[in-house]
Design an enzyme around this catalytic site. Structure first.
Site, PDB file in Angstrom:
ATOM      1  N   ASP A  37      31.217  28.038  43.934  1.00  0.00           N
ATOM      2  CA  ASP A  37      30.698  28.238  45.286  1.00  0.00           C
ATOM      3  C   ASP A  37      29.943  29.560  45.273  1.00  0.00           C
ATOM      4  O   ASP A  37      29.716  30.145  44.217  1.00  0.00           O
ATOM      5  CB  ASP A  37      31.792  28.144  46.362  1.00  0.00           C
ATOM      6  CG  ASP A  37      32.715  29.354  46.406  1.00  0.00           C
ATOM      7  OD1 ASP A  37      32.502  30.317  45.642  1.00  0.00           O
ATOM      8  OD2 ASP A  37      33.653  29.336  47.231  1.00  0.00           O
ATOM      9  N   ARG A  48      37.557  27.392  58.205  1.00  0.00           N
ATOM     10  CA  ARG A  48      36.991  28.688  57.808  1.00  0.00           C
ATOM     11  C   ARG A  48      35.595  28.825  58.391  1.00  0.00           C
ATOM     12  O   ARG A  48      34.703  28.025  58.116  1.00  0.00           O
ATOM     13  CB  ARG A  48      36.934  28.852  56.283  1.00  0.00           C
ATOM     14  CG  ARG A  48      36.334  30.210  55.900  1.00  0.00           C
ATOM     15  CD  ARG A  48      36.651  30.663  54.486  1.00  0.00           C
ATOM     16  NE  ARG A  48      35.906  29.954  53.472  1.00  0.00           N
ATOM     17  CZ  ARG A  48      35.859  30.332  52.180  1.00  0.00           C
ATOM     18  NH1 ARG A  48      36.535  31.402  51.770  1.00  0.00           N
ATOM     19  NH2 ARG A  48      35.173  29.627  51.298  1.00  0.00           N
TER      20      ARG A  48
END
Length: 532
Positions: free
Chosen positions: A446, A165
């Site tokens: 996150d 990613r």
């Protein structure tokens, strides 16, 4: 600061040590330079278009399906296809590109590891460079890591499939400039990962696979398609060698899923329900709409109508086009305390059963300790199949824009607001200290979950909402709670950890972004200034 120029177009502000020389080889830099020169101007236009669209929504217009692209939605077509090693993605684990994490994730009982340069990595220069080396070593099978006690971590045979990613379009890589502007972080991550690993990946029957975050429009997907096609041509590879899964984690994108799949049809293999970012985007996009203010973060769960509609529409859209519909993140962390652990596993099980029943092809976890529980749920749902592409949800009534925008019921509580403050401050402190993925109160946090915490409060202040105890949420109330919760954090973590950390800076940044007149788009942008 010595300015290192190793290419005519790009300037590097960091000295090249041994690690840099492994990653930023002359050929790799030349390729990066070509991508940056060719694709940055269009990327800048795409970011400007986001601002224009947001201004319209701030002015009262609600996002919706696009009438001009109805022919794409209504006609029959499918994506180019899916490589063999991505046909079964029932459980994927995610985590930053740190060496020990990469080994543990690839060894976990999962099908795919999403190696993250984005929301779970604080992108300091050394972490971004080390991350590239770690992934290269993992792909070559040479990665190992030894802890302080001398325990050696190595890859087992048959590790999970690696998907990288890259950073979102909005994030810069400030240590590399082009025409005196920081280059797009997304191109830096993509170019180096592709350049160093494409041959080894193809040689072992895999390929250069990517996750694309934070997309807001089909035009942004088309930009990626051009980047991928240019790269394939540049390296004389067949069209469709590069494959991507795109996260539907912004509210504007949920109305353009067919168009996104169509724009990327040569390269895309699926869409993913990036649920936490999607909730953050719902708040951010509809920030000026007083009737769309969300309640406590804890009560915004996937069974709420607006989120359930999003999950079902994503599945129906993807499967009609032959693409995977990936489920969202289980952020829970297993507990050493058995009663708590049982509660965690039951919570995760219920959530994943809903996804599997809805027709998702697989789902995300943040901790290897959840793998067995979640694999069991999807094994049961899939039976002898590798995925659920056959679940077309044709019996569903059409999902309307009103359903996707429906306000979410629930209370705004003082406890919820205080919890938001503690989570956001602790996450910001970790992030500016270089750690983008942090366990806080039993959840793997996150950037997305911290974003929900701080934008919720901003919106409550902005619309002068009241808490369930009758108090109006004001800047003054927030500042008072922030000061009080800093003492709670200090008590919970202990004086030593608190005084050694960067909590004062984190609190200042939290205060700044929560009380500013205009909502700051991403906390990682001002946060990046405080990062090495």
């Amino acid at each position: 600061m010595t300015q290192q120029t190793v290419s005519e177009e790009l300037a590097f502000s960091q000295p090249f040590g041994e690690q840099e020389r492994q990653v930023l080889t002359p050929d790799a830099v030349e390729f990066l330079s070509e991508l940056v020169t060719r694709f940055t101007p269009q990327r800048n236009k795409l970011l400007a278009a986001r601002t224009v669209q947001q201004a319209e929504i701030d002015g009262g217009k609600l996002p919706g399906f696009i009438s001009e692209t109805s022919s794409i939605r209504e006609s029959e077509w499918t994506i180019r296809g899916v490589p063999n090693d991505l046909l079964d993605r029932r459980v994927e684990i995610t985590g930053p590109v740190e060496r020990k994490m990469v080994i543990n994730a690839l060894n976990a009982n999962v099908k795919v590891f999403m190696a993250d340069f984005e929301d779970s990595l604080a992108p300091s220069w050394s972490k971004v460079i080390d991350g590239q080396i770690n992934l290269r070593d993992a792909i070559n099978g040479t990665i190992s890591w030894t802890n302080e006690a001398g325990k050696i971590y190595q890859l087992k045979p048959d590790p999970a499939v690696l998907v990288c990613r890259v950073r979102g379009l909005h994030l810069p890589e400030k240590h590399v400039t082009w025409r005196n502007e920081p280059i797009p972080g997304s191109l830096f991550d993509f170019a180096l990962y592709f350049f160093h690993n494409v041959d080894a990946l193809l040689a072992k029957g895999s390929g250069p696979y990517f996750y694309l975050p934070k997309t807001q429009s089909w035009q942004e997907a088309a930009w990626w398609s051009e980047v991928f096609s240019f790269t394939e041509d540049h390296f004389s590879l067949p069209r469709g060698t590069i494959k991507a899964t795109l996260l539907i984690e912004t509210l504007p994108a949920v109305f353009q899923m067919d168009e996104i799949l169509h724009a990327l049809r040569d390269h895309i293999v699926g869409l993913n329900c990036g649920r936490w970012d999607y909730i953050f985007s719902y708040i951010k996009t509809l920030k000026n709409h007083p009737d769309r203010v969300l309640p406590d973060r804890q009560s915004v769960t996937m069974d709420k109508p607006f989120l359930n509609a999003y999950s079902r529409l994503l599945i129906k859209t993807c499967h009609r086009r032959g693409a995977f519909a990936m489920g969202g993140m289980a952020a829970f962390i297993p507990s050493k305390e058995s009663a708590r652990n049982e509660w965690v596993l039951n919570k995760v099980k219920t959530d994943k059963q809903m996804e599997a029943t809805n027709g998702h092809d697989g789902t995300w976890i943040a901790h290897p300790g959840l793998a067995d529980t979640v694999v069991e749920v999807f094994d049961k749902a899939l039976g002898d199949n590798k995925n659920q592409l056959h679940v077309l949800r044709e019996e569903d009534a059409p999902i309307t824009a009103a359903q996707l925008l429906e306000p979410c019921p629930g209370e705004r509580t003082e406890a919820g607001m205080r919890a938001n403050i503690r989570v956001a401050v602790q996450y910001i402190e970790a992030w500016i200290s270089g750690n983008g993925c942090v366990p806080i109160y039993g959840l793997m946090e996150d950037a997305a979950t911290a974003e929900i915490s701080r934008t919720s409060i901003w919106q409550w202040i902005h619309h002068q909402k009241t808490l369930s105890n009758g108090e109006t949420v004001t800047k003054a109330l927030f500042r008072k709670m922030l000061a009080e919760e800093m003492f709670v954090i200090q008590e919970e973590l202990g004086d030593k950890r608190f005084s050694q950390g960067r909590f004062d800076e984190a609190a200042r940044l939290m205060e700044q972004i929560t009380t500013s007149e205009t909502l700051i788009d991403f906390l990682t942008l001002p946060g990046y200034r405080l990062l090495a």
